[in-house]
Design a protein around this motif. Structure first.
Motif, PDB file in Angstrom:
ATOM      1  N   PRO A   1       0.814  -1.218   0.000  1.00  0.00           N
ATOM      2  CA  PRO A   1       0.000   0.000   0.000  1.00  0.00           C
ATOM      3  C   PRO A   1       0.851   1.272   0.000  1.00  0.00           C
ATOM      4  O   PRO A   1       1.813   1.392   0.761  1.00  0.00           O
ATOM      5  CB  PRO A   1      -0.795  -0.126   1.308  1.00  0.00           C
ATOM      6  CG  PRO A   1      -0.922  -1.599   1.506  1.00  0.00           C
ATOM      7  CD  PRO A   1       0.375  -2.179   1.029  1.00  0.00           C
ATOM      8  N   MET A   2       0.516   2.180  -0.889  1.00  0.00           N
ATOM      9  CA  MET A   2       1.192   3.487  -0.960  1.00  0.00           C
ATOM     10  C   MET A   2       0.159   4.520  -1.364  1.00  0.00           C
ATOM     11  O   MET A   2      -0.344   4.499  -2.489  1.00  0.00           O
ATOM     12  CB  MET A   2       2.346   3.419  -1.977  1.00  0.00           C
ATOM     13  CG  MET A   2       2.955   4.775  -2.347  1.00  0.00           C
ATOM     14  SD  MET A   2       3.505   5.771  -0.940  1.00  0.00           S
ATOM     15  CE  MET A   2       5.179   5.224  -0.709  1.00  0.00           C
ATOM     16  N   TYR A   3      -0.205   5.376  -0.410  1.00  0.00           N
ATOM     17  CA  TYR A   3      -1.104   6.500  -0.710  1.00  0.00           C
ATOM     18  C   TYR A   3      -0.956   7.536   0.397  1.00  0.00           C
ATOM     19  O   TYR A   3      -0.482   7.238   1.507  1.00  0.00           O
ATOM     20  CB  TYR A   3      -2.560   6.035  -0.881  1.00  0.00           C
ATOM     21  CG  TYR A   3      -3.088   5.119   0.198  1.00  0.00           C
ATOM     22  CD1 TYR A   3      -3.032   3.731   0.030  1.00  0.00           C
ATOM     23  CD2 TYR A   3      -3.632   5.620   1.370  1.00  0.00           C
ATOM     24  CE1 TYR A   3      -3.520   2.883   1.009  1.00  0.00           C
ATOM     25  CE2 TYR A   3      -4.128   4.776   2.352  1.00  0.00           C
ATOM     26  CZ  TYR A   3      -4.066   3.402   2.174  1.00  0.00           C
ATOM     27  OH  TYR A   3      -4.536   2.565   3.152  1.00  0.00           O
ATOM     28  N   GLU A   4      -1.387   8.728   0.060  1.00  0.00           N
ATOM     29  CA  GLU A   4      -1.122   9.917   0.876  1.00  0.00           C
ATOM     30  C   GLU A   4      -1.584   9.820   2.329  1.00  0.00           C
ATOM     31  O   GLU A   4      -0.965  10.403   3.213  1.00  0.00           O
ATOM     32  CB  GLU A   4      -1.895  11.067   0.210  1.00  0.00           C
ATOM     33  CG  GLU A   4      -1.182  12.362   0.158  1.00  0.00           C
ATOM     34  CD  GLU A   4      -2.179  13.436  -0.276  1.00  0.00           C
ATOM     35  OE1 GLU A   4      -3.058  13.153  -1.110  1.00  0.00           O
ATOM     36  OE2 GLU A   4      -2.063  14.550   0.241  1.00  0.00           O
ATOM     37  N   THR A   5      -2.657   9.096   2.596  1.00  0.00           N
ATOM     38  CA  THR A   5      -3.227   9.136   3.941  1.00  0.00           C
ATOM     39  C   THR A   5      -2.727   8.000   4.844  1.00  0.00           C
ATOM     40  O   THR A   5      -3.237   7.825   5.954  1.00  0.00           O
ATOM     41  CB  THR A   5      -4.780   9.101   3.870  1.00  0.00           C
ATOM     42  OG1 THR A   5      -5.168   8.055   2.973  1.00  0.00           O
ATOM     43  CG2 THR A   5      -5.339  10.422   3.370  1.00  0.00           C
ATOM     44  N   LEU A   6      -1.717   7.251   4.379  1.00  0.00           N
ATOM     45  CA  LEU A   6      -1.140   6.222   5.251  1.00  0.00           C
ATOM     46  C   LEU A   6      -0.337   6.911   6.341  1.00  0.00           C
ATOM     47  O   LEU A   6       0.407   7.852   6.069  1.00  0.00           O
ATOM     48  CB  LEU A   6      -0.188   5.335   4.459  1.00  0.00           C
ATOM     49  CG  LEU A   6      -0.719   4.134   3.688  1.00  0.00           C
ATOM     50  CD1 LEU A   6       0.443   3.457   2.964  1.00  0.00           C
ATOM     51  CD2 LEU A   6      -1.436   3.144   4.583  1.00  0.00           C
ATOM     52  N   ASN A   7      -0.437   6.431   7.574  1.00  0.00           N
ATOM     53  CA  ASN A   7       0.386   7.036   8.640  1.00  0.00           C
ATOM     54  C   ASN A   7       1.409   6.026   9.177  1.00  0.00           C
ATOM     55  O   ASN A   7       1.459   4.874   8.737  1.00  0.00           O
ATOM     56  CB  ASN A   7      -0.500   7.620   9.748  1.00  0.00           C
ATOM     57  CG  ASN A   7      -1.314   6.534  10.448  1.00  0.00           C
ATOM     58  OD1 ASN A   7      -0.896   5.375  10.515  1.00  0.00           O
ATOM     59  ND2 ASN A   7      -2.484   6.902  10.956  1.00  0.00           N
ATOM     60  N   ARG A   8       2.206   6.505  10.128  1.00  0.00           N
ATOM     61  CA  ARG A   8       3.287   5.692  10.685  1.00  0.00           C
ATOM     62  C   ARG A   8       2.782   4.334  11.210  1.00  0.00           C
ATOM     63  O   ARG A   8       3.370   3.292  10.937  1.00  0.00           O
ATOM     64  CB  ARG A   8       3.931   6.505  11.823  1.00  0.00           C
ATOM     65  CG  ARG A   8       5.204   5.922  12.391  1.00  0.00           C
ATOM     66  CD  ARG A   8       5.695   6.800  13.531  1.00  0.00           C
ATOM     67  NE  ARG A   8       6.110   8.110  13.059  1.00  0.00           N
ATOM     68  CZ  ARG A   8       7.350   8.405  12.669  1.00  0.00           C
ATOM     69  NH1 ARG A   8       8.272   7.476  12.738  1.00  0.00           N
ATOM     70  NH2 ARG A   8       7.660   9.607  12.236  1.00  0.00           N
ATOM     71  N   GLU A   9       1.660   4.400  11.951  1.00  0.00           N
ATOM     72  CA  GLU A   9       1.106   3.156  12.543  1.00  0.00           C
ATOM     73  C   GLU A   9       0.669   2.189  11.439  1.00  0.00           C
ATOM     74  O   GLU A   9       0.899   0.984  11.544  1.00  0.00           O
ATOM     75  CB  GLU A   9      -0.109   3.454  13.449  1.00  0.00           C
ATOM     76  CG  GLU A   9       0.253   3.921  14.839  1.00  0.00           C
ATOM     77  CD  GLU A   9       0.896   5.286  14.826  1.00  0.00           C
ATOM     78  OE1 GLU A   9       0.384   6.170  14.100  1.00  0.00           O
ATOM     79  OE2 GLU A   9       1.935   5.476  15.495  1.00  0.00           O
ATOM     80  N   ASN A  10       0.036   2.738  10.395  1.00  0.00           N
ATOM     81  CA  ASN A  10      -0.411   1.881   9.284  1.00  0.00           C
ATOM     82  C   ASN A  10       0.793   1.171   8.652  1.00  0.00           C
ATOM     83  O   ASN A  10       0.737  -0.034   8.395  1.00  0.00           O
ATOM     84  CB  ASN A  10      -1.099   2.696   8.185  1.00  0.00           C
ATOM     85  CG  ASN A  10      -2.288   3.502   8.664  1.00  0.00           C
ATOM     86  OD1 ASN A  10      -2.638   4.521   8.085  1.00  0.00           O
ATOM     87  ND2 ASN A  10      -2.931   3.047   9.729  1.00  0.00           N
ATOM     88  N   VAL A  11       1.862   1.933   8.424  1.00  0.00           N
ATOM     89  CA  VAL A  11       3.047   1.355   7.764  1.00  0.00           C
ATOM     90  C   VAL A  11       3.652   0.268   8.664  1.00  0.00           C
ATOM     91  O   VAL A  11       4.064  -0.801   8.195  1.00  0.00           O
ATOM     92  CB  VAL A  11       4.084   2.453   7.440  1.00  0.00           C
ATOM     93  CG1 VAL A  11       5.403   1.855   6.957  1.00  0.00           C
ATOM     94  CG2 VAL A  11       3.528   3.411   6.383  1.00  0.00           C
ATOM     95  N   LYS A  12       3.667   0.553   9.957  1.00  0.00           N
ATOM     96  CA  LYS A  12       4.197  -0.424  10.916  1.00  0.00           C
ATOM     97  C   LYS A  12       3.355  -1.701  10.886  1.00  0.00           C
ATOM     98  O   LYS A  12       3.886  -2.801  10.830  1.00  0.00           O
ATOM     99  CB  LYS A  12       4.129   0.193  12.327  1.00  0.00           C
ATOM    100  CG  LYS A  12       5.344  -0.081  13.122  1.00  0.00           C
ATOM    101  CD  LYS A  12       5.297   0.610  14.461  1.00  0.00           C
ATOM    102  CE  LYS A  12       6.658   0.352  15.055  1.00  0.00           C
ATOM    103  NZ  LYS A  12       7.205   1.376  15.777  1.00  0.00           N
TER     104      LYS A  12
END
Ligand SMILES: Cc1ncc(COP(=O)(O)O)c(C=O)c1O
Length: 390
Positions: free
Chosen positions: A364-375
């Protein structure tokens, strides 16, 4: 349910206001908004002409047609791209030839392009490069080669609007400025950096080409060209054109989104850095080389490479397990030469493309991803791979 798709649009309240305002205008198409949007695009990309149309596919078809691509001519492109790059040439009845890519980056290789151009029998008129996932091709080298063989260089820049390209002399230019190419095409589809819902555009510094593109965008209709004053309704066509116009509503969305392009590029880079922190020490995952050089990647896709064969892992299994955790992923792309429509008897050596195809996975790569989502996504992936290895 997929909580984190591999890509998703971000429509802000300002975008909604702009669209609603456009819907209240007298003209819902061919109005002032498309003109303003085109001016804004030319400023953003530092280019003379921008021509907005209703998809990235339409943009490519218009470019190919306006450059005179026809039956018997050839185009050379990458097999690792979305179908449209090649299909648009087929729409001109041209022959499509592929040049192999770097197995690590998925990008076209200048030396292999030259190999193909040496073969005069192919009658290659256009070379279309693709800045795959947002990683920029070697524009400088490729443009020297296309000039040498008197071909047009077209950038399918659908994955890299406004990305920064650094030359060997450390000068910078923006993708879209067409410093090295005759024209660049962009898609403003729902999951691209900026969206019109569906839409696209072409940039070019060639005024003559720009005129042709604008005509073909609207059936090649010339209104009252002969100044027949007693027939103010008069129009005529000298050649074929299409309805590739974008509505004012779509343009209002695109124009509003364009205002945030620099911010969007920065945000995507930050998300990529967060992924890097989470994943770079994990033995089984690699990244395309130079992907993380600052400001050198527009990050349309977040691509990882896994040697599924070497580690005896099944990609489809990993994709399905990610899906169970609400995480979307995708493979970009199935090599076009493997599509039944393109399959030819003469099997060429496309080892680089096949290797890249077998190894890549887009997270997933999109503008509204945050640190927790990436983790969360990174940890889920690491766990799934570790479990699958047992
Ligand atoms: C590299 C590339 N070229 C062309 C296109 C076609 O754009 P559109 O879907 O707007 O027609 C796409 C769309 O995904 C693309 O990724």
């Amino acid at each position: 349910m997929i909580k984190y798709p591999y890509a998703r649009p971000n429509v802000t309240s300002n975008d909604v206001i702009a669209v609603v305002k456009a819907m209240k205008n007298q003209f819902l198409t061919d109005g002032e908004i498309i003109k303003s949007f085109e001016n804004d695009l030319s400023k953003a990309f530092k280019v003379k002409n921008s021509i907005v149309c209703n998809s990235g596919t339409a943009a490519l078809h218009l470019i190919y047609k306006s450059l005179g691509l026809k039956k018997g001519d050839g185009i050379l492109t990458t097999p690792i791209t979305f179908l449209a790059t090649a299909n648009a040439a087929k729409m001109c009845d041209a022959n499509v030839y592929f040049s192999d890519v770097d197995p690590n980056t998925g990008l076209m290789i200048p030396e292999l392009i030259e190999e193909k151009l040496k073969n005069k029998k192919l009658k290659i008129k256009i070379v279309t490069i693709v800045h795959l996932g947002g990683r920029i091709c070697n524009l400088e080298k490729i443009s020297i080669i296309t000039k040498k063989y008197k071909c047009f260089l077209v950038e399918d820049a659908c994955h890299a609007p406004g990305a920064i390209y650094k030359t060997r002399n450390k000068q910078t230019t923006r993708v879209g400025s067409c410093k090295y190419s005759i024209a660049s095409s962009f898609s403003f589809h729902a999951i691209k950096h900026i969206t019109m819902g569906e839409g696209g555009c072409i940039t070019t510094n060639n005024d003559n080409l720009s005129k042709k593109l604008k005509l073909k965008r609207s059936h090649s209709m010339q209104k009252n060209k002969k100044n027949i004053f007693n027939k103010p309704w008069y129009y005529e066509i000298e050649e074929l054109g299409w309805n590739y116009r974008a509505s004012e509503i779509n343009c209002a969305l695109g124009r509003s989104q364009l205002k945030r392009l620099s911010k969007i590029l920065k945000t995507r880079e930050k998300i990529a850095e967060l992924y890097y922190k989470e994943l770079h020490k994990f033995k089984y995952i690699e990244f395309p080389k130079n992907a993380f050089k600052p400001n050198s990647n527009a990050w349309h896709l977040f691509t990882i490479l896994i040697d599924f064969k070497k580690y005896n892992l099944k990609r489809s299994n990993i994709i399905m397990q990610l899906e169970k955790k609400g995480i979307g992923s995708q493979v970009h792309y199935i090599p076009i030469f493997n599509q039944p429509f393109y399959k030819t008897k003469n099997k060429e050596n496309f080892n680089g493309s096949l290797e890249y195809y077998e190894k890549n996975l887009s997270l997933p790569m999109y503008e509204t991803l945050n640190r927790e989502n990436v983790k969360f996504i990174s940890n889920a992936l690491k766990k799934i791979i570790t479990k699958s290895l047992k």
